[in-house]
Motif scaffolding. Structure first.
Motif, PDB file in Angstrom:
ATOM      1  N   SER A  54       2.660   1.542 -43.253  1.00 36.27           N
ATOM      2  CA  SER A  54       2.159   2.529 -44.208  1.00 36.27           C
ATOM      3  C   SER A  54       0.785   3.039 -43.794  1.00 36.27           C
ATOM      4  CB  SER A  54       2.072   1.915 -45.606  1.00 36.27           C
ATOM      5  OG  SER A  54       3.347   1.596 -46.115  1.00 36.27           O
ATOM      6  N   ALA A  55      -0.065   2.136 -43.333  1.00 39.50           N
ATOM      7  CA  ALA A  55      -1.415   2.528 -42.920  1.00 39.50           C
ATOM      8  C   ALA A  55      -1.355   3.529 -41.776  1.00 39.50           C
ATOM      9  CB  ALA A  55      -2.215   1.295 -42.505  1.00 39.50           C
ATOM     10  N   TYR A  56      -0.482   3.265 -40.803  1.00 39.08           N
ATOM     11  CA  TYR A  56      -0.350   4.203 -39.684  1.00 39.08           C
ATOM     12  C   TYR A  56       0.131   5.567 -40.183  1.00 39.08           C
ATOM     13  CZ  TYR A  56       1.180   6.501 -35.461  1.00 39.08           C
ATOM     14  OH  TYR A  56       1.341   7.433 -34.459  1.00 39.08           O
ATOM     15  N   LEU A  57       1.168   5.567 -40.982  1.00 34.27           N
ATOM     16  CA  LEU A  57       1.751   6.831 -41.431  1.00 34.27           C
ATOM     17  C   LEU A  57       0.754   7.658 -42.232  1.00 34.27           C
ATOM     18  CD1 LEU A  57       5.317   5.620 -42.457  1.00 34.27           C
ATOM     19  CD2 LEU A  57       4.700   6.938 -40.425  1.00 34.27           C
ATOM     20  N   LEU A  58       0.026   7.036 -43.139  1.00 41.72           N
ATOM     21  CA  LEU A  58      -0.911   7.781 -43.971  1.00 41.72           C
ATOM     22  C   LEU A  58      -2.153   8.198 -43.199  1.00 41.72           C
ATOM     23  CD1 LEU A  58      -0.564   5.800 -47.305  1.00 41.72           C
ATOM     24  CD2 LEU A  58       0.179   8.141 -46.847  1.00 41.72           C
ATOM     25  N   ARG A  59      -2.481   7.452 -42.165  1.00 40.99           N
ATOM     26  CA  ARG A  59      -3.612   7.839 -41.323  1.00 40.99           C
ATOM     27  C   ARG A  59      -3.301   9.108 -40.539  1.00 40.99           C
ATOM     28  NH1 ARG A  59      -4.326   3.222 -39.400  1.00 40.99           N
ATOM     29  NH2 ARG A  59      -3.285   3.379 -37.378  1.00 40.99           N
ATOM     30  N   HIS A  60      -2.045   9.207 -40.080  1.00 34.11           N
ATOM     31  CA  HIS A  60      -1.651  10.357 -39.257  1.00 34.11           C
ATOM     32  C   HIS A  60      -0.968  11.457 -40.058  1.00 34.11           C
ATOM     33  CE1 HIS A  60      -2.621   8.506 -35.343  1.00 34.11           C
ATOM     34  NE2 HIS A  60      -2.342   7.374 -35.973  1.00 34.11           N
ATOM     35  N   ARG A  61      -0.444  11.123 -41.234  1.00 33.96           N
ATOM     36  CA  ARG A  61       0.217  12.115 -42.092  1.00 33.96           C
ATOM     37  C   ARG A  61      -0.259  11.922 -43.541  1.00 33.96           C
ATOM     38  NH1 ARG A  61       5.105  14.551 -40.826  1.00 33.96           N
ATOM     39  NH2 ARG A  61       4.815  15.426 -42.912  1.00 33.96           N
ATOM     40  N   PRO A  62      -1.499  12.299 -43.824  1.00 32.50           N
ATOM     41  CA  PRO A  62      -2.022  12.092 -45.180  1.00 32.50           C
ATOM     42  C   PRO A  62      -1.311  12.914 -46.247  1.00 32.50           C
ATOM     43  CG  PRO A  62      -3.546  13.410 -43.863  1.00 32.50           C
ATOM     44  CD  PRO A  62      -2.516  12.876 -42.918  1.00 32.50           C
TER      45      PRO A  62
ATOM     46  N   TYR B 140       6.491   4.866 -34.682  1.00 31.48           N
ATOM     47  CA  TYR B 140       6.057   5.417 -35.961  1.00 31.48           C
ATOM     48  C   TYR B 140       5.731   6.904 -35.812  1.00 31.48           C
ATOM     49  CZ  TYR B 140       5.304   0.397 -36.793  1.00 31.48           C
ATOM     50  OH  TYR B 140       5.443  -0.961 -36.882  1.00 31.48           O
ATOM     51  N   ALA B 141       5.136   7.264 -34.666  1.00 33.13           N
ATOM     52  CA  ALA B 141       4.808   8.669 -34.413  1.00 33.13           C
ATOM     53  C   ALA B 141       6.076   9.514 -34.310  1.00 33.13           C
ATOM     54  CB  ALA B 141       3.975   8.796 -33.140  1.00 33.13           C
ATOM     55  N   MET B 142       7.096   8.985 -33.658  1.00 30.88           N
ATOM     56  CA  MET B 142       8.373   9.702 -33.559  1.00 30.88           C
ATOM     57  C   MET B 142       8.987   9.910 -34.932  1.00 30.88           C
ATOM     58  SD  MET B 142       9.932   7.672 -30.253  1.00 30.88           S
ATOM     59  CE  MET B 142      11.559   8.394 -30.443  1.00 30.88           C
ATOM     60  N   PHE B 143       8.935   8.875 -35.743  1.00 30.09           N
ATOM     61  CA  PHE B 143       9.452   8.959 -37.104  1.00 30.09           C
ATOM     62  C   PHE B 143       8.686   9.999 -37.908  1.00 30.09           C
ATOM     63  CE2 PHE B 143       8.770   7.332 -41.488  1.00 30.09           C
ATOM     64  CZ  PHE B 143      10.062   7.455 -41.978  1.00 30.09           C
ATOM     65  N   ALA B 144       7.361   9.921 -37.866  1.00 33.56           N
ATOM     66  CA  ALA B 144       6.524  10.823 -38.656  1.00 33.56           C
ATOM     67  C   ALA B 144       6.736  12.277 -38.260  1.00 33.56           C
ATOM     68  CB  ALA B 144       5.049  10.443 -38.497  1.00 33.56           C
ATOM     69  N   ALA B 145       6.995  12.512 -36.966  1.00 36.12           N
ATOM     70  CA  ALA B 145       7.176  13.878 -36.488  1.00 36.12           C
ATOM     71  C   ALA B 145       8.415  14.543 -37.073  1.00 36.12           C
ATOM     72  CB  ALA B 145       7.250  13.885 -34.963  1.00 36.12           C
ATOM     73  N   GLN B 146       9.367  13.753 -37.561  1.00 38.33           N
ATOM     74  CA  GLN B 146      10.598  14.312 -38.118  1.00 38.33           C
ATOM     75  C   GLN B 146      10.527  14.539 -39.631  1.00 38.33           C
ATOM     76  OE1 GLN B 146      14.441  12.970 -36.717  1.00 38.33           O
ATOM     77  NE2 GLN B 146      13.492  11.659 -35.179  1.00 38.33           N
ATOM     78  N   LEU B 147       9.442  14.135 -40.257  1.00 40.38           N
ATOM     79  CA  LEU B 147       9.333  14.251 -41.707  1.00 40.38           C
ATOM     80  C   LEU B 147       8.789  15.618 -42.098  1.00 40.38           C
ATOM     81  CD1 LEU B 147       7.737  10.766 -42.450  1.00 40.38           C
ATOM     82  CD2 LEU B 147      10.133  11.426 -42.834  1.00 40.38           C
ATOM     83  N   PRO B 148       9.343  16.222 -43.133  1.00 39.34           N
ATOM     84  CA  PRO B 148       8.805  17.498 -43.619  1.00 39.34           C
ATOM     85  C   PRO B 148       7.452  17.295 -44.287  1.00 39.34           C
ATOM     86  CG  PRO B 148      10.500  16.702 -45.109  1.00 39.34           C
ATOM     87  CD  PRO B 148      10.510  15.778 -43.922  1.00 39.34           C
TER      88      PRO B 148
END
Length: 216
Positions: free
Chosen positions: A59-67, A35-43
């Motif tokens: 979703s919880a992980y993504l919004l916690r690390h990329r609000p 999930y971290a690898m995925f999130a790192a590629q998002l603008p």
């Protein structure tokens, strides 16, 4: 849809056991690095769709690390959506069919499909990828995880409630080929052992791909 729809039969079971599923898997950390690898590629402020989102654990992980993300979760099991809304209030969650995503979202910069492909036969999978193409922007990032094995291993399995569930197995190469055929460039593939609390040991595959073309 017809009662014999394999996808809807799977949804019925996941809806029935939604609370148990959430208790078992919501806090699972095994896939967090993907999930971290995925999130790192998002603008910044990317629009992301979490497909077959279940109780909202990804979703919880993504919004916690990329609000900054604008995140929409979609699942056909109403009880899963109820749980996701309770547990992840920062997201927007809707009951919807992954085979008709274009009716629910547009212009997405990223998509997650965590273990939903395991319950789609080939016809349903083709409908899913066709619809996914219609909601993703060019250069959108896709994170896809699923159970992996020879396609001949696909079978109906009996649940603890006595209901039959179609589990579809595909090799990493088969999945990669499908992604390429729908206009994706596969950037990352890794095989991992299933979680220790899974009903039975399997081999999972995680792929990250980029959407290269706009297909309708």
């Amino acid at each position: 849809m017809l009662p014999e729809d394999d996808c809807l039969a799977s949804v019925k079971l996941f809806n029935q056991f939604a609370e148990r599923y959430a208790e078992k898997y919501f806090d699972l950390e095994q896939y967090d690095r993907f999930y971290a690898m995925f999130a790192a590629q998002l603008p910044h402020a990317a629009r992301v769709i979490d497909i077959a989102c279940g109780p909202g654990n990804v979703s919880a992980y993504l919004l916690r690390h990329r609000p900054d993300l604008s995140l929409t979760g979609v699942d056909l099991a109403p009880k899963m959506i109820d749980i996701a809304r309770q547990r992840v209030p920062a997201g927007q969650f809707f009951v919807g069919d992954c085979r008709r995503l274009h009716e629910l979202a547009t212009d997405c910069d990223g998509a997650v499909f965590a273990f939903g492909l395991s319950y789609l036969n080939q016809t349903d999978a083709e409908q899913f990828f066709t619809s996914l193409n219609r909601v993703l922007n060019a250069d959108a990032v896709l994170l896809l995880s699923t159970i992996s094995a020879s396609e001949s291993s696909s079978r109906y399995e009996r649940s603890s409630s006595g209901d039959e569930l179609l589990t579809v197995y595909r090799t990493p190469q088969k999945i990669s080929d499908m992604l390429v055929s729908y206009g994706f460039e596969v950037q990352f593939v890794e095989l991992v052992a299933s979680p220790a609390n899974a009903p039975s040991p399997t081999q999972d595959v995680v792929l990250i791909a980029k959407k290269l073309t706009q297909q309708i």
